[in-house]
Design a protein around this motif. Structure first.
Motif, PDB file in Angstrom:
ATOM      1  N   THR A   1       0.842  -1.185   0.000  1.00 53.28           N
ATOM      2  CA  THR A   1       0.000   0.000   0.000  1.00 53.28           C
ATOM      3  C   THR A   1       0.880   1.239   0.000  1.00 53.28           C
ATOM      4  O   THR A   1       1.760   1.386   0.842  1.00 53.28           O
ATOM      5  CB  THR A   1      -0.884   0.001   1.252  1.00 53.28           C
TER       6      THR A   1
ATOM      7  N   VAL B   1       1.182   5.477   0.090  1.00 51.82           N
ATOM      8  CA  VAL B   1       0.412   6.500   0.816  1.00 51.82           C
ATOM      9  C   VAL B   1      -0.595   7.196  -0.104  1.00 51.82           C
ATOM     10  O   VAL B   1      -1.699   7.549   0.325  1.00 51.82           O
ATOM     11  CB  VAL B   1       1.367   7.487   1.529  1.00 51.82           C
TER      12      VAL B   1
ATOM     13  N   ASP C   1      -2.339   5.903  -2.242  1.00 50.42           N
ATOM     14  CA  ASP C   1      -3.492   5.020  -2.491  1.00 50.42           C
ATOM     15  C   ASP C   1      -4.493   5.028  -1.330  1.00 50.42           C
ATOM     16  O   ASP C   1      -5.586   4.476  -1.451  1.00 50.42           O
ATOM     17  CB  ASP C   1      -3.028   3.567  -2.691  1.00 50.42           C
ATOM     18  N   ILE C   2      -4.106   5.601  -0.196  1.00 45.63           N
ATOM     19  CA  ILE C   2      -4.969   5.528   0.993  1.00 45.63           C
ATOM     20  C   ILE C   2      -5.931   6.715   1.011  1.00 45.63           C
ATOM     21  O   ILE C   2      -5.524   7.860   0.772  1.00 45.63           O
ATOM     22  CB  ILE C   2      -4.112   5.532   2.283  1.00 45.63           C
ATOM     23  N   GLU C   3      -7.165   6.419   1.299  1.00 45.71           N
ATOM     24  CA  GLU C   3      -8.158   7.487   1.464  1.00 45.71           C
ATOM     25  C   GLU C   3      -8.986   7.177   2.691  1.00 45.71           C
ATOM     26  O   GLU C   3      -9.276   6.015   2.978  1.00 45.71           O
ATOM     27  CB  GLU C   3      -9.070   7.557   0.241  1.00 45.71           C
ATOM     28  N   PHE C   4      -9.352   8.206   3.432  1.00 48.68           N
ATOM     29  CA  PHE C   4     -10.238   8.040   4.573  1.00 48.68           C
ATOM     30  C   PHE C   4     -11.524   8.823   4.306  1.00 48.68           C
ATOM     31  O   PHE C   4     -11.480   9.862   3.625  1.00 48.68           O
ATOM     32  CB  PHE C   4      -9.583   8.563   5.865  1.00 48.68           C
TER      33      PHE C   4
ATOM     34  N   GLN D   1     -12.070  12.983   4.261  1.00 46.87           N
ATOM     35  CA  GLN D   1     -10.710  13.517   4.398  1.00 46.87           C
ATOM     36  C   GLN D   1     -10.592  14.896   3.754  1.00 46.87           C
ATOM     37  O   GLN D   1     -11.275  15.211   2.779  1.00 46.87           O
ATOM     38  CB  GLN D   1      -9.691  12.575   3.778  1.00 46.87           C
TER      39      GLN D   1
ATOM     40  N   HIS E   1      -0.280   7.396   8.490  1.00 51.21           N
ATOM     41  CA  HIS E   1       0.263   6.489   7.473  1.00 51.21           C
ATOM     42  C   HIS E   1       1.185   7.311   6.575  1.00 51.21           C
ATOM     43  O   HIS E   1       0.747   8.293   5.972  1.00 51.21           O
ATOM     44  CB  HIS E   1      -0.860   5.883   6.628  1.00 51.21           C
TER      45      HIS E   1
ATOM     46  N   THR F   1       4.004   3.087   5.146  1.00 50.66           N
ATOM     47  CA  THR F   1       3.472   2.533   3.900  1.00 50.66           C
ATOM     48  C   THR F   1       4.647   2.107   3.021  1.00 50.66           C
ATOM     49  O   THR F   1       5.802   2.313   3.384  1.00 50.66           O
ATOM     50  CB  THR F   1       2.618   3.583   3.168  1.00 50.66           C
TER      51      THR F   1
ATOM     52  N   LYS G   1      -4.903  14.605   4.261  1.00 48.01           N
ATOM     53  CA  LYS G   1      -3.939  13.964   3.355  1.00 48.01           C
ATOM     54  C   LYS G   1      -3.051  15.060   2.782  1.00 48.01           C
ATOM     55  O   LYS G   1      -3.551  16.019   2.183  1.00 48.01           O
ATOM     56  CB  LYS G   1      -4.690  13.233   2.233  1.00 48.01           C
TER      57      LYS G   1
ATOM     58  N   LYS H   1     -11.203   3.795  -8.960  1.00 46.24           N
ATOM     59  CA  LYS H   1     -10.418   3.218  -7.855  1.00 46.24           C
ATOM     60  C   LYS H   1      -9.428   2.160  -8.338  1.00 46.24           C
ATOM     61  O   LYS H   1      -9.161   1.167  -7.641  1.00 46.24           O
ATOM     62  CB  LYS H   1     -11.325   2.627  -6.764  1.00 46.24           C
TER      63      LYS H   1
END
Lengths: 689, 159
Positions: A4, A6, A8-11, A14, A169, A198, A230, B31
């Motif tokens: 993974t 960084v 690529d990460i979503e909350f 955000q 992250h 990550t 982010k 995605k």
């Protein structure tokens, strides 16, 4: 095959963060005028920081947001966060910054004492007495410019609150530094912060401290706005404002005795640390201890100064300064040998120290460095002695550059220091826990994250346990679970983690068919009781181990266009016990194009504090397909494994420059080798002939 | 602007600014995160996709250009036997990738093998000049493609 990253990460819900940056190189911040912010958008500056407005790393501090003093162009002054990244960018461009401009600090031979961020002086005997009385004194000055790490993913971080904890992250080589920095900035208990590193990709040691700065900035915004934030750099932003390898100037003065031995060496190293140099203590010390290589010298003086200027904070690239000193030292030695007419290999063998001799830090070498064996490999494979003599004759008899063929060959030696003990090492602890499950799956728990190292550990585990690599996975990698460690660099980890994994697997194998599964084995690294290591005085054995290496490069230059082609590269090293020869060869081979790219293509200059080229796309990277032939060899050994990741960077530039010097008859002492610089050398020489 | 295209074998459409970068659309709207966003200038290869059968860096493709075209990302390509050939070949040659550049390296390898499963070392070498990630060495990568070619020929019963 993918981890993974960084980006690529979503909350959910955000916000995106964009930094507000200074538009002057040096001055005082008078006021920041916030634009009208739509609902859901927030701006934070130094005045909003509840804890310390600083990041500390190995002796230096840098502000999270400049509060008053502006120290470089593009320094972060604040952050705007909001749900739409494009709108955040627009708002940042509308921020009005009022400041007073000051004259920037210059980098050069003359500097004010207030500019000194760190220094180290090592002396032995009275070198000046030799230098002032000798008729054979040689002098050279090398200039090595700043260079970008050019890692695959630009810097970034994402922060949220998760179960009452701050959940960070980020792609970092030093997760515990992220945690301690955020803890100090937000005045939070470290236990309230979880850092999950990550995927790093190839970080080239460019993700050591900067992710801590970004995480502190994003965490402040996340805590105050009560929403995830982010903060990811674009490639352009990363190129212009992230730390680069520090530019250095290295001057050597050497006096040679009648018998060809080295009487004295005086080395002066000036490091341009930018506005502040995180990690600068270690860079200074590693440059100091590598400045004389392994040459036998009767008296020496090495002085290293890290100077504050108004460039972005400068840091390390693979090698932590060793690459720069070996370039300067080996090109200097090559020039001396050319001038005194000595054979490089014979002279080096005669003038290298070995087992039983004292090093520059006063420790006795307890093992053979095996340089003669390394020379033997690279010389026999490259036919070095014959070619060197032939090219020397051809180049001397030549009437001009158009009288080809123009060929040169050179040998350089050096080492990679593994596990620098420095001042910070004592805080580092490493452990490995391996579990083999009932279904045969194997889980490895370490504090480590780089994919390159994971591949090595996987291969060792697969080999030792006789299983397929896909059955092995890494678990529990965040600061809640892993043991507190120092910065993660490949060289320091291979010498520690590889033997730990090996021991865990051996223990599992002993228990495997006697005890029911699952079996878990944990091994912890105990730092060496290095009673004779004094980090303050830099006395003793500075590394856990070193990897000696030799490199030969042969070049041919087109007599019309002055284009240089590489006819061959031969590298031999002693990396101790090799767990996987292919992986070791890959580790070394993949850094050869990087070293050549750093030497020949990657060019950054500073124009009034702004880095140029101003666009990352203009930062030239050498394509790896320029190398036609390379050979990588290893000595057989049962010693503890040693690192190989910076061997090519430490040796190739020097060997290349020395081979080019054999063709041109001029010492090449600058990195990168600007084609215009080579052209000028050749044209001047041609005219004078 | 409504832009229809085929993505990994399925007909899709988006309503987007026609100048939006394809990589943004793939990551944000669909995605598909394995097309990585890095240089945004087409030189690093991390965002590679197949447009038709051609490998194209999706960061420099405005989305209107893929109207009515077929796009395969690394996620879609993973479902094919051709992908397995390459992964097996890379593994046999000891190629290890960092994960960021997989799309570029794998799709370029596929393009070489589609053209010629007996491609020479020099041809393979030239194809990877546009892949800037430093996580593996070119020699292993070339060997990986040659091995993949052997595997593909065996699978397709080509002598």
């Amino acid at each position: 095959m993918t981890g993974t990253f960084v980006t690529d990460i979503e909350f959910p819900e955000q916000n995106f963060g964009v930094l507000i940056r200074s538009s002057i190189q040096r001055g005082r911040l008078v006021d920041i005028k916030q634009p009208v912010l739509p609902d859901g958008y927030f701006m934070y500056t130094a005045t909003d920081i509840p804890g310390e407005n600083k990041l500390s790393a190995m002796g230096t501090t840098i502000p999270i947001f400049a509060a008053y003093d502006i120290q470089y162009f593009g320094e972060p002054l604040g952050i705007i966060v909001g749900p739409d990244l494009d709108i955040v960018h627009e708002l940042v461009s509308e921020v009005l910054i009022e400041s007073e401009t000051l004259e920037p600090l210059a980098f050069g031979e003359k500097f004010a004492s207030s500019q000194i961020l760190g220094k180290r002086i090592i002396t032995h005997g009275d070198p000046e007495a030799f230098l002032s009385n000798s008729s054979r004194v040689f002098e050279s000055t090398s200039d090595i410019g700043p260079q970008d790490h050019h890692y695959a993913e630009p810097l970034g971080t994402i922060v949220r609150f998760n179960k009452e904890k701050l959940d960070i992250h980020t792609a970092t080589q030093w997760p515990f530094h992220v945690r301690s920095t955020v803890s100090a900035v937000l005045d939070l208990d470290p236990e309230e912060i979880t850092v999950t590193p990550t995927s790093l990709g190839e970080s080239m040691d460019g993700k050591l401290w900067y992710p801590s700065l970004l995480s502190a900035q994003a965490s402040l915004a996340a805590v105050l706005s009560k929403q995830p934030v982010k903060l990811c750099f674009s490639r352009q932003e990363d190129f212009l404002f992230s730390g680069k390898s520090a530019p250095v100037q290295i001057r050597y003065r050497t006096s040679i005795a009648e018998d060809g031995s080295i009487d004295a060496m005086s080395v002066r190293i000036l490091i341009n640390s930018g506005s502040s140099g995180p990690l600068i203590d270690e860079i200074i010390d590693r440059m100091a201890v590598s400045a004389t290589g392994f040459y036998a010298i009767k008296a020496w003086r090495v002085e290293v100064f890290a100077l504050k200027t108004n460039l972005p904070p400068m840091g390390v690239l693979l090698g932590w300064g060793e690459a720069q000193t070996f370039f300067a030292l080996e090109t200097h030695i090559a020039q001396i040998l050319s001038d005194i007419g000595a054979s490089p290999v014979e002279w080096k063998i005669l003038n290298l120290i070995d087992k039983g001799h004292l090093t520059i830090t006063g420790s006795e070498l307890t093992e053979n460095l095996r340089f003669p064996e390394l020379f033997n490999i690279v010389c026999s494979e490259s036919d070095f002695p014959r070619k060197h003599t032939a090219y020397e004759l051809l180049n001397k008899k030549r009437t001009g550059y158009h009288d080809g063929p123009l060929r040169g060959i050179a040998v350089a030696i050096g080492y990679q220091g593994n596990g620098f003990l420095g001042k910070t090492y004592e805080n580092s602890a490493y452990s490995v826990e391996i579990t083999i499950e009932t279904d045969g799956q194997v889980h490895i728990k370490t504090g480590f994250h780089s994919s390159a190292m994971q591949q090595i550990l996987k291969k060792i585990t697969a080999e030792k346990l006789g299983i397929e690599e896909h059955m092995i996975s890494f678990t529990g990698i965040n600061t809640d679970i892993m043991s507190s460690t120092g910065p993660d660099t490949l060289s320091s980890k291979i010498i520690i983690l590889a033997p730990l994994v090996d021991k865990c697997c051996s223990t599992i194998q002993k228990q495997r068919f006697r005890q029911p599964l699952p079996i878990t084995v944990k091994k912890t690294y105990k730092s060496p009781k290095n009673d004779d290591w004094n980090a303050t005085a830099l006395k003793g054995k500075p590394f856990i181990s070193i990897t000696p290496a030799a490199c030969v490069i042969e070049l041919e230059m087109d007599p019309i266009l002055y284009n240089t082609t590489i006819r061959g590269i031969w590298i031999a090293s002693d990396p101790g016990k090799i767990y996987n020869k292919n992986a070791a060869a890959t580790t070394l081979r993949k850094t050869i194009p990087v070293a050549l790219s750093k030497l020949l293509a990657e060019h950054i200059i500073s124009k009034e504090g702004r880095l140029a080229p101003s666009d990352s796309v203009q930062y030239e990277i050498l394509s790896p397909d320029v190398i036609s032939s390379m050979s990588v060899s290893f000595l057989d050994s049962d010693e503890t494994p040693r690192g190989l990741g910076s061997i090519a960077l430490n040796l190739i530039p020097a060997a290349y420059a020395a081979a080019l010097a054999q063709i041109t008859g001029k010492q090449i002492c600058s990195i990168p080798l600007d084609p215009r610089y080579i052209y000028e050398i050749l044209e001047i020489t041609e005219k004078s002939e | 602007m409504i832009i229809p295209f085929e993505l990994n074998g399925k007909a899709v459409y988006i309503d987007s600014n026609p100048g939006e970068r394809l990589v943004h659309i793939l990551r944000k709207n669909f995605k598909l995160l394995e097309s990585k966003e890095s240089c945004l200038t087409g030189r690093c290869g991390s965002c590679m996709v197949l447009v038709g059968d051609n490998p194209v860096p999706s960061c420099i493709v405005p989305v209107f250009q893929v109207r009515n075209m077929s796009i395969v990302t690394i996620e879609g390509f993973r479902e094919t036997d051709d992908y397995d050939d390459i992964i097996k070949g890379f593994a046999a040659a000891g190629v290890t990738m960092c994960g960021f550049c997989n799309a570029g390296k794998i799709l370029i390898a596929h393009t070489i093998l589609t053209s010629d499963t007996r491609a020479t070392k020099d041809i393979v070498k030239g194809h990877f000049s546009g892949n800037m990630c430093r996580c593996t060495d070119l020699e292993s990568l070339i060997e990986g493609v040659l091995q993949s070619g052997n595997i593909r020929r065996k699978r397709q019963n080509v002598k």
